[in-house]
Design a protein around this motif. Structure first.
Motif, PDB file in Angstrom:
ATOM      1  N   PRO A 224       0.826  -1.219   0.000  1.00 32.76           N
ATOM      2  CA  PRO A 224       0.000   0.000   0.000  1.00 32.76           C
ATOM      3  C   PRO A 224       0.856   1.263   0.000  1.00 32.76           C
ATOM      4  N   ARG A 225       0.366   2.288  -0.647  1.00 33.00           N
ATOM      5  CA  ARG A 225       1.129   3.536  -0.712  1.00 33.00           C
ATOM      6  C   ARG A 225       1.288   4.164   0.667  1.00 33.00           C
ATOM      7  N   GLN A 226       0.312   3.928   1.537  1.00 33.69           N
ATOM      8  CA  GLN A 226       0.466   4.441   2.905  1.00 33.69           C
ATOM      9  C   GLN A 226       1.668   3.797   3.595  1.00 33.69           C
ATOM     10  N   GLN A 227       1.905   2.523   3.289  1.00 31.76           N
ATOM     11  CA  GLN A 227       3.051   1.827   3.864  1.00 31.76           C
ATOM     12  C   GLN A 227       4.353   2.409   3.316  1.00 31.76           C
ATOM     13  N   MET A 228       4.393   2.718   2.019  1.00 31.57           N
ATOM     14  CA  MET A 228       5.604   3.301   1.439  1.00 31.57           C
ATOM     15  C   MET A 228       5.905   4.670   2.038  1.00 31.57           C
ATOM     16  N   VAL A 229       4.867   5.473   2.275  1.00 28.05           N
ATOM     17  CA  VAL A 229       5.063   6.771   2.921  1.00 28.05           C
ATOM     18  C   VAL A 229       5.672   6.582   4.308  1.00 28.05           C
ATOM     19  N   GLN A 230       5.177   5.602   5.044  1.00 30.86           N
ATOM     20  CA  GLN A 230       5.708   5.335   6.382  1.00 30.86           C
ATOM     21  C   GLN A 230       7.160   4.860   6.326  1.00 30.86           C
ATOM     22  N   LEU A 291      17.984  21.716   0.095  1.00 29.00           N
ATOM     23  CA  LEU A 291      16.626  22.234  -0.033  1.00 29.00           C
ATOM     24  C   LEU A 291      16.014  22.415   1.347  1.00 29.00           C
ATOM     25  N   ASP A 292      15.116  23.378   1.432  1.00 28.54           N
ATOM     26  CA  ASP A 292      14.404  23.638   2.676  1.00 28.54           C
ATOM     27  C   ASP A 292      12.939  23.849   2.331  1.00 28.54           C
ATOM     28  N   PHE A 293      12.044  23.094   2.973  1.00 25.78           N
ATOM     29  CA  PHE A 293      10.619  23.243   2.696  1.00 25.78           C
ATOM     30  C   PHE A 293      10.001  24.218   3.680  1.00 25.78           C
ATOM     31  N   HIS A 294       9.128  25.090   3.164  1.00 25.98           N
ATOM     32  CA  HIS A 294       8.418  26.027   4.027  1.00 25.98           C
ATOM     33  C   HIS A 294       7.086  26.367   3.373  1.00 25.98           C
ATOM     34  N   ARG A 295       6.100  26.664   4.182  1.00 26.81           N
ATOM     35  CA  ARG A 295       4.794  27.042   3.652  1.00 26.81           C
ATOM     36  C   ARG A 295       4.787  28.461   3.090  1.00 26.81           C
ATOM     37  N   SER A 296       5.753  29.270   3.456  1.00 26.98           N
ATOM     38  CA  SER A 296       5.761  30.674   3.075  1.00 26.98           C
ATOM     39  C   SER A 296       6.828  30.962   2.027  1.00 26.98           C
ATOM     40  N   ARG A 297       6.576  31.978   1.203  1.00 33.13           N
ATOM     41  CA  ARG A 297       7.571  32.487   0.266  1.00 33.13           C
ATOM     42  C   ARG A 297       8.068  33.855   0.726  1.00 33.13           C
ATOM     43  N   GLY A 298       7.803  34.193   1.968  1.00 31.21           N
ATOM     44  CA  GLY A 298       8.195  35.484   2.496  1.00 31.21           C
ATOM     45  C   GLY A 298       9.632  35.506   2.995  1.00 31.21           C
ATOM     46  N   LEU A 457       1.937  15.678  -8.565  1.00 34.52           N
ATOM     47  CA  LEU A 457       0.978  16.762  -8.345  1.00 34.52           C
ATOM     48  C   LEU A 457       1.116  17.453  -6.995  1.00 34.52           C
ATOM     49  N   PHE A 458       1.287  16.715  -5.923  1.00 34.00           N
ATOM     50  CA  PHE A 458       1.430  17.353  -4.611  1.00 34.00           C
ATOM     51  C   PHE A 458       2.417  16.560  -3.774  1.00 34.00           C
ATOM     52  N   ILE A 459       2.962  17.210  -2.752  1.00 31.40           N
ATOM     53  CA  ILE A 459       4.059  16.632  -1.989  1.00 31.40           C
ATOM     54  C   ILE A 459       3.566  15.806  -0.806  1.00 31.40           C
ATOM     55  N   GLY A 460       2.278  15.897  -0.491  1.00 36.99           N
ATOM     56  CA  GLY A 460       1.756  15.178   0.664  1.00 36.99           C
ATOM     57  C   GLY A 460       1.406  16.151   1.783  1.00 36.99           C
ATOM     58  N   HIS A 461       1.396  15.661   2.987  1.00 38.69           N
ATOM     59  CA  HIS A 461       1.101  16.508   4.143  1.00 38.69           C
ATOM     60  C   HIS A 461       2.220  17.528   4.337  1.00 38.69           C
ATOM     61  N   PRO A 462       1.896  18.766   4.769  1.00 39.49           N
ATOM     62  CA  PRO A 462       2.951  19.764   4.994  1.00 39.49           C
ATOM     63  C   PRO A 462       4.070  19.265   5.907  1.00 39.49           C
ATOM     64  N   ALA A 463       3.728  18.418   6.867  1.00 40.79           N
ATOM     65  CA  ALA A 463       4.764  17.893   7.764  1.00 40.79           C
ATOM     66  C   ALA A 463       5.737  16.981   7.043  1.00 40.79           C
ATOM     67  N   ALA A 464       5.369  16.528   5.832  1.00 43.54           N
ATOM     68  CA  ALA A 464       6.249  15.646   5.064  1.00 43.54           C
ATOM     69  C   ALA A 464       7.218  16.431   4.190  1.00 43.54           C
ATOM     70  N   GLY A 465       7.108  17.753   4.183  1.00 42.28           N
ATOM     71  CA  GLY A 465       7.960  18.555   3.323  1.00 42.28           C
ATOM     72  C   GLY A 465       9.440  18.393   3.614  1.00 42.28           C
ATOM     73  N   TRP A 466       9.798  18.255   4.876  1.00 47.30           N
ATOM     74  CA  TRP A 466      11.216  18.134   5.228  1.00 47.30           C
ATOM     75  C   TRP A 466      11.811  16.842   4.661  1.00 47.30           C
ATOM     76  N   ARG A 467      10.975  15.774   4.581  1.00 53.28           N
ATOM     77  CA  ARG A 467      11.482  14.509   4.040  1.00 53.28           C
ATOM     78  C   ARG A 467      11.886  14.682   2.576  1.00 53.28           C
TER      79      ARG A 467
END
Length: 517
Positions: A224-230, A291-298, A457-467
């Motif tokens: 399952p893809r949920q398992q791969m994410v984990q 790379l550094d993930f952040h919700r803001s472009r400020g 299309l999308f990176i997943g949950h915002p908390a997953a951005g650092w991964r």
């Protein structure tokens, strides 16, 4: 009607006519002003549409048509005759490029690599006797043809059996071999499968959904893809010390190229659509990328990331970077000439002679960089100072001369304004031999993530951005050094679980050596 009444009526009509004439003139002036405004807005819209069409359907590199190339060459010759100053040997460079182009056209088929495993298939003819005399045929030679084939990958179930031993006396206890190091403790994930999932997701840009489908269709197993994410999260945790150490070393260099790109995230707090996030890129030219993930472009993300950095950053003219330079005295900023050049390319169809003149001069600056690329720092700086400043002065004088002639919102007006506003930053690379003329190297590092976001299309949950930031950083740093990410991850992920943190430098892409056995 009396004479006085007729005269009064005449004066009234005369005043009315004058008032109507004045109103008509004002109306005509207003119409003309609106017409000019509409024409300007139409020209801007058409230029914008052409630029968007070029981005969607056209070639990605800035190229001229053959006619524009010919005009550029003619202008180049005229300018060299008028300026009467030494210029880089552009003719020789063009001749070298022509010879290289001819060699490419004459290129022969490359032999297959020797390291490939070779399987030889010998096909004997059906007839082994001479049809005339009946004697056996003798071998007089052979014809050899080669092809590249592929053995499909397969999943295996690896069973690790550890026999237990004990003495009948019962005094020595039980003797059993230690469990081999596993990628994730108490998990069924093997090293090979873990590397395959990471590369498929972050290097081949497949979605987890597509990976799940492939495993089920091609290998007959449901993962399952949920398992791969984990699974990816602890792998990113393993690579985190490598990521952090790369950043520490980059900080000490005093020169970074910085850029950012957007990425979609699935935020549960944003209903009905994907939210926006940003990947911030920090790189040393031809060195590591972080790379550094952040919700803001400020300002906050880049200000926090560079709080311990002292030196020069190279960026485009995004106002956040300009604000950072004003607020942080320990940071200096230089610009990117490629961004200025793109604006003159965009203006090419509106005003050919002037835009071609600027493009031509910028080409001369790039030819200087081609010449000094293989020189040492002292020679590079000396050659730059001898040849580039005169070109920069000519560019500035021409831009200031032409600025009043173009509407500020026209494509050419925007190109000239950008160049003038960024002039000191654009030529800032001349201060140090380490500095690049543009930010193209870091933009090349951004391309894989741009390809990825079109696929998954999308990176997943915002908390997953650092991964994603950690894994992309390691892969990009390997690519820049010509290291096969599969070889690197296969070796490093086996060594990291038991590796000492004070010896992490030997696992960095800059220092990593492939295992000899």
């Amino acid at each position: 009607m009396s004479h006085d009444e007729l005269f009064a009526e005449y004066e009234r009509l005369k005043a009315l006519a004058e008032r109507l004439q004045a109103e008509n003139a004002a109306l005509q002036q207003q119409i003309q002003s609106q017409k000019q405004d509409y024409e300007q807005r139409l020209a801007e819209a058409q230029a914008r549409i052409e630029e968007l069409c070029k981005q969607l359907f056209g070639p990605k590199a800035d190229r001229l048509t053959p006619e524009q190339e010919e005009q550029l060459k003619q202008l180049n010759q005229d300018l060299q005759d008028e300026a009467q100053r030494p210029a880089p040997a552009s003719d020789q460079i063009l001749q070298d490029e022509d010879r290289a182009s001819r060699r490419r056209r004459q290129r022969k088929r490359r032999p297959l690599p020797e390291h490939l495993e070779t399987e030889t298939v010998t096909i004997e003819p059906e007839v082994t006797l001479c049809p005339c005399c009946g004697k056996p045929l003798q071998k007089i030679g052979e014809e050899v043809s080669e092809e590249i084939d592929m053995i499909p990958a397969k999943l295996i179930r690896r069973r690790t059996v550890r026999p237990k031993y004990a003495c009948p006396c019962g005094q020595a206890g039980v003797n059993i071999a230690p469990m081999p190091t596993r990628l994730i403790p108490q998990s069924r994930l093997g090293f090979g499968l873990g590397v395959h999932i990471v590369l498929s997701r972050f290097d081949d840009h497949l979605s987890y959904y597509r990976l799940e489908q492939q495993f089920q269709e091609r290998h007959g197993i449901l993962i399952p893809r949920q398992q791969m994410v984990q699974w990816v999260e602890p792998i990113a945790e393993l690579l985190r010390p490598v990521y952090d150490r790369m950043w520490q070393k980059m900080l000490s260099g005093g020169y970074l190229q910085v850029d950012e790109t957007f990425v979609k995230v699935m935020d549960p707090d944003v209903k009905g659509k994907a939210a926006q996030g940003y990947l911030w890129f920090y790189a040393v030219p031809r060195g590591d990328v972080v790379l550094d993930f952040h919700r803001s472009r400020g300002l906050l993300p880049v200000q926090q990331r560079l709080k311990d950095f002292v030196g020069t950053i190279q960026t485009d003219a995004y106002e956040v970077y300009q604000s950072l330079e004003r607020k942080e005295s320990h940071i200096d900023r230089i610009g990117c000439l490629a961004h200025a050049r793109r604006r003159f390319y965009a203006a090419l169809k509106e005003n050919l002679p002037d835009s071609v003149w600027f493009i031509n001069q910028i080409c001369l600056l790039y030819k200087i960089e081609d010449h000094v690329r293989e020189l040492d720092a002292t020679e590079r700086q000396m050659f730059r100072q001898q040849n580039a400043p005169a070109i920069w002065e000519a560019l500035k004088s021409k831009a200031e001369e032409l600025k009043p002639k173009f509407l500020p919102k026209s494509t050419m007006g925007k190109a000239i304004s950008y160049f003038i506003d960024e002039y000191e930053a654009l030529k800032g690379y001349l201060r140090d031999a380490r500095f690049q003329i543009d930010n193209n190297l870091i933009e090349n590092a951004i391309r894989p993530t741009a390809v990825g976001r079109k696929r998954w299309l999308f990176i997943g949950h915002p908390a997953a951005g650092w991964r994603s930031a950690v894994i992309y950083s390691v892969l990009a740093s390997c690519r820049r050094r010509g290291i096969d990410p599969e070889d690197y991850l296969t070796d490093v992920l086996k060594r990291l679980p038991g590796h000492k943190i004070n010896q992490i430098d030997e696992l960095l892409p800059a220092n990593w050596k492939p295992p000899t056995s």
